[in-house]
Each structure stands twice: as structure tokens, then as C-alpha cells.
Design an enzyme around this catalytic site. Sequence first.
Site, PDB file in Angstrom:
ATOM      1  N   GLY A  85      -3.066   0.773   4.570  1.00  0.00           N
ATOM      2  CA  GLY A  85      -3.214   1.072   3.149  1.00  0.00           C
ATOM      3  C   GLY A  85      -4.666   1.045   2.722  1.00  0.00           C
ATOM      4  O   GLY A  85      -5.565   0.678   3.492  1.00  0.00           O
ATOM      5  N   SER A  86      -4.898   1.413   1.466  1.00  0.00           N
ATOM      6  CA  SER A  86      -6.267   1.549   0.969  1.00  0.00           C
ATOM      7  C   SER A  86      -7.012   0.221   0.908  1.00  0.00           C
ATOM      8  O   SER A  86      -8.237   0.184   1.087  1.00  0.00           O
ATOM      9  CB  SER A  86      -6.251   2.208  -0.414  1.00  0.00           C
ATOM     10  OG  SER A  86      -5.455   1.459  -1.322  1.00  0.00           O
ATOM     11  N   ASP A 122      -3.255  -7.865   5.233  1.00  0.00           N
ATOM     12  CA  ASP A 122      -2.680  -6.623   4.700  1.00  0.00           C
ATOM     13  C   ASP A 122      -2.645  -6.674   3.183  1.00  0.00           C
ATOM     14  O   ASP A 122      -2.715  -7.756   2.578  1.00  0.00           O
ATOM     15  CB  ASP A 122      -1.266  -6.425   5.250  1.00  0.00           C
ATOM     16  CG  ASP A 122      -0.845  -4.953   5.273  1.00  0.00           C
ATOM     17  OD1 ASP A 122      -1.594  -4.115   4.739  1.00  0.00           O
ATOM     18  OD2 ASP A 122       0.224  -4.664   5.837  1.00  0.00           O
ATOM     19  N   ASP A 161       1.995  -4.104  -2.648  1.00  0.00           N
ATOM     20  CA  ASP A 161       2.200  -3.285  -3.842  1.00  0.00           C
ATOM     21  C   ASP A 161       2.598  -4.128  -5.054  1.00  0.00           C
ATOM     22  O   ASP A 161       2.314  -3.759  -6.189  1.00  0.00           O
ATOM     23  CB  ASP A 161       3.264  -2.229  -3.562  1.00  0.00           C
ATOM     24  CG  ASP A 161       2.841  -1.301  -2.425  1.00  0.00           C
ATOM     25  OD1 ASP A 161       1.760  -0.701  -2.540  1.00  0.00           O
ATOM     26  OD2 ASP A 161       3.573  -1.193  -1.430  1.00  0.00           O
ATOM     27  N   GLU A 207       4.472  -2.936   9.694  1.00  0.00           N
ATOM     28  CA  GLU A 207       3.776  -4.052   9.056  1.00  0.00           C
ATOM     29  C   GLU A 207       4.567  -5.347   9.216  1.00  0.00           C
ATOM     30  O   GLU A 207       4.010  -6.391   9.587  1.00  0.00           O
ATOM     31  CB  GLU A 207       3.557  -3.746   7.568  1.00  0.00           C
ATOM     32  CG  GLU A 207       2.520  -2.655   7.324  1.00  0.00           C
ATOM     33  CD  GLU A 207       2.468  -2.210   5.871  1.00  0.00           C
ATOM     34  OE1 GLU A 207       1.439  -1.668   5.468  1.00  0.00           O
ATOM     35  OE2 GLU A 207       3.470  -2.397   5.148  1.00  0.00           O
TER      36      GLU A 207
END
Length: 353
Positions: free
Chosen positions: A142-143, A198, A201, A220
Amino acid sequence: QASPGGPFARSPSLEASAPMAPTGLRVALASACCAPALAFVPAQRAVSSAPAVAGGQEVASTARRLASGPAETPALTAGCAVMAAAVACAASRGRAGRLGARAARQAKITMMATQDELKKMVGYKAVDDYVKSGTVIGLGTGSTAAFAVERVGELLKSGELKDIIAIPTSIRTKEQAEELGIPLATLDTHSDLDVAIDGADEVDPDLNLVKGGGGALFREKIVEQCAKTFVVIVDESKMCDGLGPGFPVPVEIVPFCHEHTMRVIASLPALKGCEPVLRLGNVANNQPDGTEPAVTDNGNYIVDLKFKEPIKDAKAAAEQLKMTVGVVDHGFFIGMTTACIIAGKDGITVKTA
């Protein structure tokens, strides 16, 4: 006034936009230019002092210039917040036609830059604080996680980290790590990880997570549950009082009879009221951007569960999903977090389980 050669030096863009801006905005612009290291100014405060903005292109240009200050400052510049709020205000007040639409786009660009600064702060801090030489680490997807991967590569290149073995959680992360020269392995040979890092969200007060916006939730989870320490890195916008309404819960399902599986999921007692939506287009984006089902690295589909109210029992929801035939895994990460590093307007905070 900033020095003539500095990143906040006076420019034609500022000269052009200042006369057209209301008094409150001119004051805010002047403050931002004179104090490039000024702490983050909440957008609401800028909105209250800038009821309207004219000259959208000039304002957007100034916002970009203000946002291009020193990248390593511990707090965001006032310019980013002032300009984003001012431009957004122009759009929300219904400025004429194309100006309003352009202003909205520029506000989004400015706030994205701001969020990237926050992501970089937490990504770098996680690696600096938790990754040691001679360890096996899990690299998230992810970003936000990309900044942690970037930092590992930097420290290996400088020699500050040595003898690292990393387990990537997606093809995207694997490719980034390879470009940075990070030694890689899989759980088949290294299933005992020292730390995994990590993003997430959503994060609730008990550090339970919703993950999978990037479509890599299964990889993940299988990697991160093998880590002695699981560090979550987020900006404060991801913190919530209850999982569900703030971000759809992703569920990875097999393609075979996927519509049947979606109906079964919607009928689960702990998921009452959810709306299952098949992800279309790019698997790394939970907004529809294509006509075909999004396909994960594992060859499966993603269903995003939308909720209007917080989920009452996320643990029960996770258990019921896991028992459903056709479900590979879900985006609930319950009781897995060791520490959560959060970047916000007041700086960086760390919450531990």
C-alpha cells in the site's frame, strides 16, 4: 519575509493571487511565506478566514509552491493547510463553473501531498524504531507501507542495516523491494519473522484493523501473523470509533459461484445491514475503474462490504466470514497489532496493544 533564494521566496504567482484574495487569505498567505516551518494549521481555521477565493490557477500555483518546502520538517507547513482549505472553500461556495471544478481538483492534489508527508513520517519511524540488522521482516502493501520499504532500502544502501531478509506481501511490494536491492524470501523458507510493518484502512480504539484496500489482504495476513511484532502505520484519518462505515471491509472470495457467495455473506448475522459490492477494475483500488472483476495476486475476487453503522461485533463478523465456504479470507485483522504509529496535526503518537 523569506530569503530571496529560499523555497518560500516571493514569486509572480503570489503577487498575482494576493490582490484578488480576500483579506483573511492574504494574511494567511503572508504568514505561511514568512514561517515555512510553522506547525500544521487546521483546515477549518483557514476556511473561516478565507470565505472565497478568486483566480483559481494562481492560488493553485501558490499552493504547490508552498507545499514544495523542506520535505523533512517534522510538521506540515501552514501553506499546505491554508491553500487546500482556501481552494476547497472556493469550490464549496459554488464559484462559477470551471473555476469551482478546477479549485476542487487542486484542493485534492494539495491534500494528497499533505497526506503523503504523514505517510512518510510514520513509514520511516517504524523502520528506524523496529527494524534491526540480522532480522527477518515482513513488508506490507500500500501507499503507506511503500515508504517503510523505501526506508529499508535506504538504510541497507547506507550500511546502517545489514543482513536483512524480507518477506513481501504482494507482487507490487516484491517489485519495489527488488528495485531497492532488499534480499527477499518467502514463508516457505522463513516463517519466523521478527517484525512486520504495514498500513491499515481503519483502526479502532482496541487497535483492531480493516485492511485490504489494496487487494493484498490474504498475503498480508498470512505474513503478518507470523511476526513476533506487528507494527501498523497510519495517519490520523484512519482512526475510528468503530469499524465498518469509514471504509468498506474487503473479503477475498473464489471466482466460482461468486454471486452465490456474496448472497451468503450478506445473510451472516454479524454482518447484518452490509451491502456486498464486487470490486471492478484495478484490484488495488476499491473504487470502480473498470467493467471486469478485479483479480488478486492469488487469482481471486474481492468483495467490499459497505456498512452504514459501526459493526457491533467485529470478532464475530470475522469468525462467520472465515467459516463461509467460498471465502478465502477477510480484511478484519483482530487482535494482531503490537503497536500503531499515528501521524497527525500534533505530531507522531504511538499506541500499543
